[in-house]
Design an enzyme around this catalytic site. Sequence first.
Site, short mmCIF file in Angstrom:
data_model
loop_
_atom_site.label_atom_id
_atom_site.label_comp_id
_atom_site.label_asym_id
_atom_site.label_seq_id
_atom_site.Cartn_x
_atom_site.Cartn_y
_atom_site.Cartn_z
N ASN A 51 0.83 -1.21 0.00
CA ASN A 51 0.00 0.00 0.00
C ASN A 51 0.86 1.26 0.00
OD1 ASN A 51 -2.32 -1.65 0.32
ND2 ASN A 51 -1.94 -1.74 2.51
N HIS A 137 -14.73 -1.84 5.45
CA HIS A 137 -13.55 -2.50 6.02
C HIS A 137 -13.86 -3.10 7.39
CE1 HIS A 137 -9.40 -2.55 7.76
NE2 HIS A 137 -9.06 -2.80 6.50
N ASP A 211 -13.99 7.05 5.66
CA ASP A 211 -12.67 6.41 5.74
C ASP A 211 -11.97 6.59 4.39
OD1 ASP A 211 -10.51 4.67 5.69
OD2 ASP A 211 -11.53 3.10 6.83
N HIS A 214 -7.43 4.66 1.42
CA HIS A 214 -6.71 4.37 0.17
C HIS A 214 -6.64 5.55 -0.78
CE1 HIS A 214 -6.08 0.13 0.92
NE2 HIS A 214 -7.28 0.12 1.46
N LYS A 242 -0.33 3.74 4.72
CA LYS A 242 -0.43 3.43 3.29
C LYS A 242 0.38 4.45 2.49
CE LYS A 242 -4.26 0.46 4.02
NZ LYS A 242 -5.56 0.40 4.65
C1 LIG Z 1 -5.94 -0.34 5.83
C2 LIG Z 1 -7.28 0.15 6.18
C3 LIG Z 1 -7.59 0.49 7.49
C4 LIG Z 1 -6.65 0.21 8.62
O1 LIG Z 1 -5.61 1.12 8.65
P1 LIG Z 1 -4.27 0.75 9.44
O2 LIG Z 1 -3.64 2.06 9.69
O3 LIG Z 1 -3.50 -0.15 8.54
O4 LIG Z 1 -4.69 0.04 10.69
C5 LIG Z 1 -8.81 1.06 7.74
N1 LIG Z 1 -9.70 1.26 6.76
C6 LIG Z 1 -9.46 0.91 5.49
C7 LIG Z 1 -10.49 1.15 4.45
C8 LIG Z 1 -8.25 0.33 5.16
O5 LIG Z 1 -8.01 -0.06 3.92
#
Ligand SMILES: *Cc1c(COP(=O)(O)O)cnc(C)c1O
Length: 392
Positions: A51, A137, A211, A214, A242
């Site tokens: 990522n 997620h 959220d 990405h 990421k």
């Molecule tokens: C990766 C991800 C998370 C978690 O984030 P981390 O910082 O890796 O714990 C939360 N929501 C989504 C949509 C993700 O892809």
Amino acid sequence: MSNQDKHSFIDDALNDREARNQLRHLIPYDPEEDGMKVRKNGKTLVNFSSNDYLGLSHHPEVIRRAAEFTKQYGAGSQASRLISGTYEIHQRLEEKLADAFSKEAALLLNSGFQANSTIISTLTDRHSLILADKFSHNSLLQGALLSRATFQRYEHNDLNHLQKLLTRANEQHYNRILVITETVFSMDGDRSPVEEISELAQKYNALLFVDDAHAAGVWGRKGLGLASDVPGVDILLGTCGKALGAFGAYAVCSGKMKDYLVNFCPGFIYTTALPPAVIGAIDAALDIIPGLENERRAFHDKIIGVRQAIKDTGFATGSSTTQIIPVIIGDDRKTLNIASWLEEQGILATAIRPPTVPEQSSRIRITLSMKHTDEHIKQLITALKAWRRGTS
Ligand SMILES: *Cc1c(COP(=O)(O)O)cnc(C)c1O
């Protein structure tokens, strides 16, 4: 009961996974060539499963500042944020985040998973209603479960369904309604109609949690993600693990919301503050990201080209419009076979299987990085083509 093997449930669960070809194992990887390649079982592979969308995890300035902050402030931050773990670097970084997003406040959290699971359950209780996209997620689902709120999932990206649920909710007596969506979905690489979702949330007086895990760094004005300019978002959540190349998460919100979380959010209060190295890395990433406008534009073009090349090879890429490109296969076993075949060709592209994705939608999940070269991409496409020839 007293004579039963108390660990038998573990054997049962693992055997069941094994029988379905769904048992997972941890495998060590060594990053090479700034993380664009990895060494696995002695073999070097081009990494299409990270990522690290901008390659910042190995950016010299990101590394330098992580080291500098460690040297100056130590390896750990010694305490939780409300005790003595808020250093000036934590405070300054939160101000910098708030400024970047032109919002009143920002709050750092220790990971996206922790942020989602704990913030959602702090915003709602058993008298509330949570409406989340069906493809949300797992961390968002955990938050919803923890809250004990009534939890309903609307069909993926389906505004009509969301509106129907909101209308129905208005006739009930919930103390509040929280709508949850992602901007870019992690397994399909498609996007949500976040503006329309926000309009609906406002119309029905619901809170909105977005959220942006990405999209942060990769999409939107100055790489600030796909919701930074959307009005009506109560909490905009981004991860720093990421595209930011580091670790941790941020929530951008109003000053009042931040005060509320600082006082009531257990996953913020009862955990050690992020270490100085991580703060340094995020700080540097935030300095770099807005200036990458040209690189981002080229990256977006590259994404379109790769997706088209994969389609031309005869594979379906679902509804992806981003750097996350699923190569949808369907069958679990076949998907595993392609993944190992790609690996023989020097490519790491992991198989994603149920329960992470719905049954019969197993896929090879390809994630592109700005740092992938034309050579890397050619290697991927050539391998996919060759597999196709060998099996059709
Ligand atoms: C990766 C991800 C998370 C978690 O984030 P981390 O910082 O890796 O714990 C939360 N929501 C989504 C949509 C993700 O892809």
